[in-house]
Write a protein that holds these residues in place. Structure first.
Motif, PDB file in Angstrom:
ATOM      1  N   GLY A   1      45.049  41.689  79.017  1.00 12.10           N
ATOM      2  CA  GLY A   1      44.325  40.971  77.968  1.00 12.10           C
ATOM      3  C   GLY A   1      42.979  40.459  78.443  1.00 12.10           C
ATOM      4  N   LEU A   2      42.948  39.884  79.636  1.00 10.33           N
ATOM      5  CA  LEU A   2      41.695  39.347  80.174  1.00 10.33           C
ATOM      6  C   LEU A   2      40.677  40.466  80.424  1.00 10.33           C
ATOM      7  CD1 LEU A   2      43.051  36.691  82.707  1.00 10.33           C
ATOM      8  CD2 LEU A   2      41.936  36.266  80.504  1.00 10.33           C
ATOM      9  N   MET A   3      41.118  41.581  80.973  1.00  9.75           N
ATOM     10  CA  MET A   3      40.214  42.700  81.236  1.00  9.75           C
ATOM     11  C   MET A   3      39.680  43.287  79.931  1.00  9.75           C
ATOM     12  SD  MET A   3      39.805  42.831  84.418  1.00  9.75           S
ATOM     13  CE  MET A   3      38.771  44.285  84.307  1.00  9.75           C
ATOM     14  N   THR A   4      40.525  43.304  78.903  1.00  7.90           N
ATOM     15  CA  THR A   4      40.073  43.814  77.602  1.00  7.90           C
ATOM     16  C   THR A   4      38.990  42.910  77.017  1.00  7.90           C
ATOM     17  OG1 THR A   4      42.244  44.803  77.172  1.00  7.90           O
ATOM     18  CG2 THR A   4      40.809  44.417  75.271  1.00  7.90           C
TER      19      THR A   4
ATOM     20  N   ALA B   1      59.731  43.817  76.636  1.00  6.71           N
ATOM     21  CA  ALA B   1      58.782  43.881  75.523  1.00  6.71           C
ATOM     22  C   ALA B   1      58.292  42.482  75.147  1.00  6.71           C
ATOM     23  CB  ALA B   1      59.438  44.555  74.320  1.00  6.71           C
ATOM     24  N   LEU B   2      59.210  41.499  75.183  1.00  7.11           N
ATOM     25  CA  LEU B   2      58.824  40.120  74.881  1.00  7.11           C
ATOM     26  C   LEU B   2      57.840  39.586  75.922  1.00  7.11           C
ATOM     27  CD1 LEU B   2      59.213  37.539  73.189  1.00  7.11           C
ATOM     28  CD2 LEU B   2      61.150  36.968  74.677  1.00  7.11           C
ATOM     29  N   ALA B   3      58.068  39.909  77.191  1.00 12.72           N
ATOM     30  CA  ALA B   3      57.169  39.452  78.253  1.00 12.72           C
ATOM     31  C   ALA B   3      55.774  40.046  78.073  1.00 12.72           C
ATOM     32  CB  ALA B   3      57.736  39.845  79.621  1.00 12.72           C
ATOM     33  N   ILE B   4      55.716  41.332  77.724  1.00 16.45           N
ATOM     34  CA  ILE B   4      54.413  41.981  77.523  1.00 16.45           C
ATOM     35  C   ILE B   4      53.696  41.367  76.315  1.00 16.45           C
ATOM     36  CG2 ILE B   4      53.280  44.165  76.939  1.00 16.45           C
ATOM     37  CD1 ILE B   4      55.592  45.573  78.421  1.00 16.45           C
ATOM     38  N   GLY B   5      54.419  41.233  75.209  1.00 17.70           N
ATOM     39  CA  GLY B   5      53.814  40.659  74.009  1.00 17.70           C
ATOM     40  C   GLY B   5      53.381  39.224  74.203  1.00 17.70           C
ATOM     41  N   SER B   6      54.177  38.448  74.945  1.00 14.97           N
ATOM     42  CA  SER B   6      53.837  37.044  75.182  1.00 14.97           C
ATOM     43  C   SER B   6      52.580  36.910  76.022  1.00 14.97           C
ATOM     44  CB  SER B   6      55.004  36.335  75.875  1.00 14.97           C
ATOM     45  OG  SER B   6      56.159  36.344  75.057  1.00 14.97           O
ATOM     46  N   GLY B   7      52.428  37.774  77.010  1.00 14.54           N
ATOM     47  CA  GLY B   7      51.239  37.728  77.860  1.00 14.54           C
ATOM     48  C   GLY B   7      49.976  38.032  77.070  1.00 14.54           C
ATOM     49  N   ILE B   8      50.025  39.052  76.226  1.00 12.34           N
ATOM     50  CA  ILE B   8      48.876  39.408  75.407  1.00 12.34           C
ATOM     51  C   ILE B   8      48.576  38.276  74.418  1.00 12.34           C
ATOM     52  CG2 ILE B   8      47.991  41.000  73.666  1.00 12.34           C
ATOM     53  CD1 ILE B   8      47.996  42.148  76.462  1.00 12.34           C
TER      54      ILE B   8
ATOM     55  N   ASP C   1      42.102  46.173  69.708  1.00 11.63           N
ATOM     56  CA  ASP C   1      43.516  46.516  69.570  1.00 11.63           C
ATOM     57  C   ASP C   1      43.847  47.836  70.246  1.00 11.63           C
ATOM     58  OD1 ASP C   1      41.904  47.783  67.707  1.00 11.63           O
ATOM     59  OD2 ASP C   1      43.514  47.988  66.222  1.00 11.63           O
ATOM     60  N   LYS C   2      42.976  48.833  70.117  1.00 12.66           N
ATOM     61  CA  LYS C   2      43.241  50.139  70.720  1.00 12.66           C
ATOM     62  C   LYS C   2      43.228  50.057  72.240  1.00 12.66           C
ATOM     63  CE  LYS C   2      43.420  52.471  66.808  1.00 12.66           C
ATOM     64  NZ  LYS C   2      43.074  51.416  65.849  1.00 12.66           N
ATOM     65  N   ILE C   3      42.312  49.278  72.796  1.00 11.50           N
ATOM     66  CA  ILE C   3      42.248  49.134  74.259  1.00 11.50           C
ATOM     67  C   ILE C   3      43.501  48.450  74.781  1.00 11.50           C
ATOM     68  CG2 ILE C   3      40.990  48.066  76.167  1.00 11.50           C
ATOM     69  CD1 ILE C   3      38.451  48.304  74.485  1.00 11.50           C
ATOM     70  N   ILE C   4      43.927  47.389  74.113  1.00  9.21           N
ATOM     71  CA  ILE C   4      45.127  46.654  74.556  1.00  9.21           C
ATOM     72  C   ILE C   4      46.363  47.538  74.451  1.00  9.21           C
ATOM     73  CG2 ILE C   4      46.691  44.768  73.966  1.00  9.21           C
ATOM     74  CD1 ILE C   4      44.263  43.087  73.273  1.00  9.21           C
ATOM     75  N   ILE C   5      46.512  48.236  73.327  1.00 10.24           N
ATOM     76  CA  ILE C   5      47.691  49.087  73.141  1.00 10.24           C
ATOM     77  C   ILE C   5      47.751  50.167  74.214  1.00 10.24           C
ATOM     78  CG2 ILE C   5      48.762  50.806  71.623  1.00 10.24           C
ATOM     79  CD1 ILE C   5      47.700  49.154  69.255  1.00 10.24           C
TER      80      ILE C   5
ATOM     81  N   ILE D   1      44.993  56.624  84.093  1.00 10.71           N
ATOM     82  CA  ILE D   1      44.795  57.857  83.318  1.00 10.71           C
ATOM     83  C   ILE D   1      45.622  57.827  82.043  1.00 10.71           C
ATOM     84  CG2 ILE D   1      45.139  60.356  83.328  1.00 10.71           C
ATOM     85  CD1 ILE D   1      44.559  60.299  86.345  1.00 10.71           C
ATOM     86  N   ALA D   2      46.880  57.411  82.170  1.00 12.98           N
ATOM     87  CA  ALA D   2      47.755  57.347  80.991  1.00 12.98           C
ATOM     88  C   ALA D   2      47.218  56.357  79.963  1.00 12.98           C
ATOM     89  CB  ALA D   2      49.169  56.949  81.418  1.00 12.98           C
ATOM     90  N   SER D   3      46.729  55.217  80.419  1.00 12.50           N
ATOM     91  CA  SER D   3      46.193  54.202  79.507  1.00 12.50           C
ATOM     92  C   SER D   3      45.024  54.753  78.703  1.00 12.50           C
ATOM     93  CB  SER D   3      45.759  52.967  80.289  1.00 12.50           C
ATOM     94  OG  SER D   3      46.849  52.364  80.950  1.00 12.50           O
ATOM     95  N   GLY D   4      44.124  55.450  79.368  1.00 13.65           N
ATOM     96  CA  GLY D   4      42.997  56.043  78.662  1.00 13.65           C
ATOM     97  C   GLY D   4      43.431  57.078  77.641  1.00 13.65           C
TER      98      GLY D   4
END
Length: 248
Positions: free
Chosen positions: A176-179, A234-241, A192-196, A124-127
């Motif tokens: 990232g894969l689901m996006t 934050a680095l782990a999240i950015g690296s995964g994307i 970009d909006k979906i990933i963010i 819900i929060a993501s949407g």
């Protein structure tokens, strides 16, 4: 050895340890322990708190107590309950024995929502974050699904590996894969909006805020440590994307 002071020190130390394990600020843990101690007549109480350990002494005559903090999470409900117990003790509404018993009960209590509820809330929060970042309402379902799956992956991997940064890295790969899958089948439009929106539940908002508050309170060691921990997340999240976007 004064057994009463040892018991009291154990009670105060337990309150501080539970606060730190629940994601409280360092200055809050120190202040709570000292207020509890001084309300019981230990005016010379001293404490030294870091994100990974606590050193506490109730008086010059009592032995110094040390507690390790091997794990930390964000549990605001438990922090609120500890504050309630400490305030009741300092107001003489509870005895030291009653306060210790309530803290021990709280230590073994799980106040987190179920895993399914956490995944639903993350979805819900993501949407909603898509709209907050000026995205289209048509991208909300894709972000919700990606964010919910990403949060579930984070919970599962963290439960298996006990390494939070690896769990967040894996979760961001899942996002990232689901996006990309949503864009491929025409279920989403703005990548970009979906990933963010989908990664926002993973962002360490509370640790960043606590790091700043500890720095402002003069706890520079804890502030820098928590800031570094939040930066690694934050680095782990950015690296995964980035890994997904580069690979695919």
């Amino acid at each position: 050895m004064d057994t009463s002071s040892v018991f009291a020190a154990d009670c105060f130390l337990l309150a501080g340890r539970l606060l730190m394990q629940s994601g409280a600020e360092t200055y809050r843990a120190e202040d709570t322990m000292l207020r509890m101690a001084r309300s019981q007549g230990y005016q010379d109480a001293q404490s030294f708190v870091t994100p990974t350990g606590i050193i506490f002494s109730a008086s010059h005559e009592s032995p110094t107590r040390i507690a390790q903090i091997p794990r930390r999470a964000t549990d605001l409900s438990k922090i609120a309950e500890i504050n309630t117990i400490s305030r009741a003790l300092t107001a003489n509404q509870l005895s030291i024995e009653e306060a210790y018993e309530q803290l021990k009960t709280l230590e073994n209590k799980n106040l987190f929502r179920s895993e399914l509820a956490q995944v639903i809330y993350a979805a819900i929060a993501s949407g909603c974050f898509v709209i907050l970042f000026m995205g289209s309402v048509w991208d909300m379902p894709a972000a919700a699904i990606a964010g919910g799956i990403g949060h579930w992956v984070c919970l599962r991997v963290n439960a298996i590996t006990k390494v939070k940064f690896f769990a967040e890295f894996t979760a961001s790969i899942a996002v990232g894969l689901m996006t990309l899958l949503a864009l491929y089948i025409g279920f989403g439009f703005e990548e970009d909006k979906i990933i963010i929106g989908a990664v926002m539940p993973l962002v360490p908002g509370v640790p960043i805020a606590n790091a700043v508050r500890d720095m402002m309170a003069g706890h520079f060691v804890s502030g820098v440590t928590k800031g570094a921990e939040a930066s690694l997340t934050a680095l782990a999240i950015g690296s995964g994307i980035a890994f997904v976007l580069i690979l695919f």
